[in-house]
Write an enzyme that holds these catalytic residues in place. Structure first.
Site, PDB file in Angstrom:
ATOM      1  N   GLU A  98      20.809  58.791 -30.290  1.00 56.82           N
ATOM      2  CA  GLU A  98      21.090  57.467 -29.764  1.00 56.82           C
ATOM      3  C   GLU A  98      20.532  56.413 -30.706  1.00 56.82           C
ATOM      4  O   GLU A  98      19.398  56.526 -31.174  1.00 56.82           O
ATOM      5  CB  GLU A  98      20.476  57.328 -28.366  1.00 56.82           C
ATOM      6  CG  GLU A  98      21.155  58.264 -27.379  1.00 56.82           C
ATOM      7  CD  GLU A  98      20.706  58.063 -25.948  1.00 56.82           C
ATOM      8  OE1 GLU A  98      21.510  58.330 -25.063  1.00 56.82           O
ATOM      9  OE2 GLU A  98      19.564  57.653 -25.719  1.00 56.82           O
ATOM     10  N   CYS A 111      17.292  50.315 -34.132  1.00 57.42           N
ATOM     11  CA  CYS A 111      16.245  51.215 -33.677  1.00 57.42           C
ATOM     12  C   CYS A 111      16.700  52.624 -34.033  1.00 57.42           C
ATOM     13  O   CYS A 111      17.670  53.127 -33.473  1.00 57.42           O
ATOM     14  CB  CYS A 111      16.152  50.991 -32.169  1.00 57.42           C
ATOM     15  SG  CYS A 111      14.729  51.654 -31.424  1.00 57.42           S
ATOM     16  N   CYS A 118      11.876  64.916 -28.587  1.00 52.30           N
ATOM     17  CA  CYS A 118      10.605  64.502 -29.197  1.00 52.30           C
ATOM     18  C   CYS A 118       9.617  65.656 -29.127  1.00 52.30           C
ATOM     19  O   CYS A 118       9.645  66.446 -28.186  1.00 52.30           O
ATOM     20  CB  CYS A 118      10.037  63.291 -28.457  1.00 52.30           C
ATOM     21  SG  CYS A 118       8.584  62.580 -29.292  1.00 52.30           S
ATOM     22  N   CYS A 122       4.565  62.104 -24.087  1.00 50.65           N
ATOM     23  CA  CYS A 122       4.162  60.886 -23.384  1.00 50.65           C
ATOM     24  C   CYS A 122       4.792  60.863 -21.991  1.00 50.65           C
ATOM     25  O   CYS A 122       6.011  61.022 -21.853  1.00 50.65           O
ATOM     26  CB  CYS A 122       4.575  59.652 -24.177  1.00 50.65           C
ATOM     27  SG  CYS A 122       3.891  59.624 -25.837  1.00 50.65           S
ATOM     28  N   CYS A 125       7.781  58.251 -21.093  1.00 56.59           N
ATOM     29  CA  CYS A 125       8.935  58.117 -21.986  1.00 56.59           C
ATOM     30  C   CYS A 125      10.023  59.127 -21.644  1.00 56.59           C
ATOM     31  O   CYS A 125       9.757  60.332 -21.535  1.00 56.59           O
ATOM     32  CB  CYS A 125       8.469  58.308 -23.429  1.00 56.59           C
ATOM     33  SG  CYS A 125       9.818  58.158 -24.617  1.00 56.59           S
ATOM     34  N   GLY A 169      12.116  60.327 -30.752  1.00 56.45           N
ATOM     35  CA  GLY A 169      11.308  61.178 -31.623  1.00 56.45           C
ATOM     36  C   GLY A 169      10.060  60.535 -32.181  1.00 56.45           C
ATOM     37  O   GLY A 169       9.868  59.325 -32.113  1.00 56.45           O
ATOM     38  N   GLU A 170       9.193  61.409 -32.715  1.00 59.13           N
ATOM     39  CA  GLU A 170       7.952  60.961 -33.357  1.00 59.13           C
ATOM     40  C   GLU A 170       8.137  61.091 -34.872  1.00 59.13           C
ATOM     41  O   GLU A 170       8.125  62.200 -35.411  1.00 59.13           O
ATOM     42  CB  GLU A 170       6.779  61.818 -32.853  1.00 59.13           C
ATOM     43  CG  GLU A 170       5.489  61.649 -33.620  1.00 59.13           C
ATOM     44  CD  GLU A 170       5.072  60.203 -33.860  1.00 59.13           C
ATOM     45  OE1 GLU A 170       5.098  59.392 -32.923  1.00 59.13           O
ATOM     46  OE2 GLU A 170       4.743  59.868 -35.024  1.00 59.13           O
ATOM     47  N   SER A 224       1.591  53.099 -31.221  1.00 56.59           N
ATOM     48  CA  SER A 224       1.688  53.009 -29.760  1.00 56.59           C
ATOM     49  C   SER A 224       0.355  53.423 -29.175  1.00 56.59           C
ATOM     50  O   SER A 224       0.095  54.608 -28.987  1.00 56.59           O
ATOM     51  CB  SER A 224       2.798  53.947 -29.271  1.00 56.59           C
ATOM     52  OG  SER A 224       4.003  53.615 -29.903  1.00 56.59           O
ATOM     53  N   LEU A 225      -0.486  52.452 -28.893  1.00 54.16           N
ATOM     54  CA  LEU A 225      -1.842  52.770 -28.437  1.00 54.16           C
ATOM     55  C   LEU A 225      -1.873  52.934 -26.911  1.00 54.16           C
ATOM     56  O   LEU A 225      -2.285  53.952 -26.405  1.00 54.16           O
ATOM     57  CB  LEU A 225      -2.798  51.661 -28.905  1.00 54.16           C
ATOM     58  CG  LEU A 225      -4.275  51.925 -28.660  1.00 54.16           C
ATOM     59  CD1 LEU A 225      -4.780  53.115 -29.473  1.00 54.16           C
ATOM     60  CD2 LEU A 225      -5.117  50.682 -28.980  1.00 54.16           C
ATOM     61  N   HIS A 226      -1.464  51.934 -26.205  1.00 53.88           N
ATOM     62  CA  HIS A 226      -1.370  51.915 -24.735  1.00 53.88           C
ATOM     63  C   HIS A 226      -2.701  52.049 -23.991  1.00 53.88           C
ATOM     64  O   HIS A 226      -2.780  51.725 -22.819  1.00 53.88           O
ATOM     65  CB  HIS A 226      -0.369  52.950 -24.209  1.00 53.88           C
ATOM     66  CG  HIS A 226       0.997  52.851 -24.841  1.00 53.88           C
ATOM     67  ND1 HIS A 226       1.609  51.646 -25.108  1.00 53.88           N
ATOM     68  CD2 HIS A 226       1.849  53.804 -25.297  1.00 53.88           C
ATOM     69  CE1 HIS A 226       2.786  51.869 -25.679  1.00 53.88           C
ATOM     70  NE2 HIS A 226       2.948  53.164 -25.824  1.00 53.88           N
ATOM     71  N   CYS A 343      13.366  50.665 -24.961  1.00 52.02           N
ATOM     72  CA  CYS A 343      12.348  51.614 -25.426  1.00 52.02           C
ATOM     73  C   CYS A 343      12.013  52.616 -24.342  1.00 52.02           C
ATOM     74  O   CYS A 343      11.771  52.251 -23.200  1.00 52.02           O
ATOM     75  CB  CYS A 343      11.058  50.879 -25.768  1.00 52.02           C
ATOM     76  SG  CYS A 343      11.065  50.211 -27.401  1.00 52.02           S
TER      77      CYS A 343
END
Ligand code: SAH
Length: 353
Positions: A98, A111, A118, A122, A125, A169-170, A224-226, A343
């Site tokens: 995508e 994007c 992935c 997480c 996600c 994905g990472e 991406s800390l969060h 996202c």
């Protein structure tokens, strides 16, 4: 995928300079012919050899007989009420990638995806919930950019100006292919895009952040800390048990020392999870250690009740505390929610039907 022979013709679109020169050498042609052809393909957007006017007629005919310029096939195209567009690009193995395009007045951001599914887990996600996972190869990543660059010119009359690795994905778990694709995107014979217009977003793998710094990459980094508190982070991003916040912090200090480039910290604020003063303080302390700016992100629901967007007051508390600590911050509003293009919502719904 792209070097494949279709009807015994070679598709030139995915060849990098080395491959293109080797292909031209096979035809007893000089290397600069390869460069000229690449410019026609990537900078002018021509798919018909007869229009490549600085090549001799005989070379044009030779190319026409042996090669083709075939852009990757797009299978689905959805338009959001806010103008965001989502495409599916078919890849082998009954999978699709995508891609989301966000047009703004004078720029267009794509994007990009780096994996089908992935490799991380997480909890918030949708991509993490897919059972299929594989790394995309260099061409499959590059294809996304080529395809959308053309779509962008056609639909929006603007070239693709920015790329963010914030799709599925990472990217650091597919390190070599992602860097290989960026090399093709930025090389003058390829798309010639400036590295500073590319941002790689990672969930934070310290060893590989250090490696990127050592490898001298020129693109931007977002993390991406969060949560800057280890116990909270482990709950929402279980893989981070292996990559403690302290190590992440020291890898970002290392990154800044090596690159002198500021890091973007991505931070979703959720009700009951990180909407408290202790979390804000931990974030401020984290960000004080190296030049950074914070993107406060609105949560996009993924169809389970575990996570809920924090209140406006909580968002304001974050903004006020960060601003008081002189840390640049913005709230990133979501685009494309109605077509599941925001996202964390990329999950190949179309394929499940
Ligand atoms: N794996 C990379 C890139 C893909 S995710 C990374 O983690 O950075 C891109 C961004 O979307 C990340 O900041 C991620 O935390 C965020 N994201 C994931 N799920 C989300 C959701 N449901 N709502 C809002 N943002 C989300």
């Amino acid at each position: 995928m792209l070097i494949q022979q279709n009807n015994s013709k070679t598709n030139l679109i995915g060849l990098d300079r080395e491959q293109m020169e080797a292909f031209f050498a096979d035809m007893n042609e000089k290397p600069f012919r390869a460069t000229q052809t690449m410019k026609w393909i990537h900078q002018v957007g021509i798919t018909d050899f007869s229009e490549m006017t600085n090549l001799s007629k005989s070379l044009r005919e030779k190319l026409d007989g042996r090669c083709e310029i075939s852009v990757p096939e797009i299978t689905l195209d959805q338009l959001s009420v806010d103008g965001t567009r989502k495409w599916l690009l078919s890849v082998p193995g009954r999978s699709a990638i995508e891609m989301v395009f966000i047009p703004e007045e004078s720029r267009g951001t794509l994007c990009v995806s780096s994996q089908v599914g992935c490799s991380l887990d997480c909890k918030f996600c949708a991509t993490a919930q897919l059972d299929r996972m594989r790394n995309l190869n260099v061409d499959e990543i590059f294809d996304q950019v080529v395809a959308i660059d053309q779509q962008s010119k056609t639909y929006f009359d603007i070239p693709l100006s920015n790329i963010v690795f914030m799709g599925m994905g990472e990217p650091l778990m597919n390190y070599n292919n992602v860097l290989g694709a960026i090399e093709k995107i930025t090389s003058p014979e390829g798309l010639g895009m400036a590295s500073k217009r590319i941002t790689l977003s990672t969930s934070g793998i310290p060893k590989l952040i250090r490696k990127m710094a050592d490898d001298g990459v020129k693109f931007n980094l977002a993390v991406s800390l969060h949560s800057a508190i280890q116990s909270t982070r482990e709950k929402i991003m279980p893989f981070s048990e292996k990559f403690p916040v302290d190590e992440l912090l020291s890898s970002l200090e290392y990154w800044y020392e090596a690159t002198q480039r500021m890091v973007t910290i991505e931070f979703i604020v959720w009700k009951g999870i990180n909407d408290n003063l202790e979390e804000v303080r931990a974030l401020v302390n984290f960000c004080r250690k190296f030049p950074s700016k914070v993107n406060l992100i609105e949560y996009n629901p993924i169809g389970d009740d575990t996570f809920e967007q924090a209140s406006k007051e909580a968002m304001s508390m974050y903004q006020n505390k960060l601003t008081a600590a002189r840390i640049i911050n913005t709230i990133r509003r979501s685009r494309g929610k109605d077509i599941d293009a925001a996202c964390g919502q990329l999950a190949n719904k179309a394929l499940k039907n």
